[in-house]
Design a protein around this motif. Structure first.
Motif: not given
Length: 161
Positions: A6-12, A17-24
């Motif tokens: 899946p490709h989203r141009s607004s993907a996190v 780094r502090p503030g990272d909201e990705s599932p990783f």
């Protein structure tokens, strides 16, 4: 051919780094924290003549008593050849011995020696001031809270390990 990703141009995008909201984010932060902890613990163990991989085996032996190499492999996340090298090193240093397992001539259990216990205890003394560096930026009570949270992640309810 490309995978169906899946490709989203607004993907996190994952960072650590502090503030990272990705599932990783949590895994990446845990990895970075592990590297920092491993560096500090390696520094504590170096004057004692052992490495973290040796200490990991000593932890299992202190906690579980004599342990067969197959179980050391599982307990430390190592591989068979790696555990054999570590146990060889520990034997050479007089910190552990292999002993026959009654009823199975093919299997050997690894047992910590009195010298191994002495080194294990000395490692804790050497590590204490260095370990404080890891949590120096935390407020009072936060190191204990962090330990509690990490324990619950590492040993979920019902986890016997």
């Amino acid at each position: 051919m490309t995978a169906d990703v899946p490709h989203r141009s607004s993907a996190v995008r994952a960072t650590d780094r502090p503030g990272d909201e990705s599932p990783f984010a949590l895994g990446l932060l845990l990895r970075r924290a592990h590297w920092q902890a491993a560096t500090v613990m390696t520094e504590a163990l170096r004057p004692l003549g052992i490495e973290l991989r040796h200490f990991a085996v000593l932890i299992v032996l202190v906690d579980s008593g004599p342990t067969v190499q197959r179980d050391l492999t599982a307990a430390t996340g190592s591989d068979k050849a790696g555990i054999m090298r570590v146990v060889d090193d520990l034997e050479r240093k007089g910190l552990a011995v292999r002993k026959a397992v009654p009823g199975d001539r093919r299997v050997r259990a690894v047992e910590i020696t009195p010298q191994g216990i002495e080194l294990f205890d000395a490692a804790h003394v050497a590590a204490a001031p260095l370990a404080e560096r890891l949590t120096a930026a935390l407020s009072p009570g936060e190191p204990e809270r962090l330990t509690d949270l990490l324990t619950r992640i590492a040993h979920p309810a019902g986890d016997e390990a």
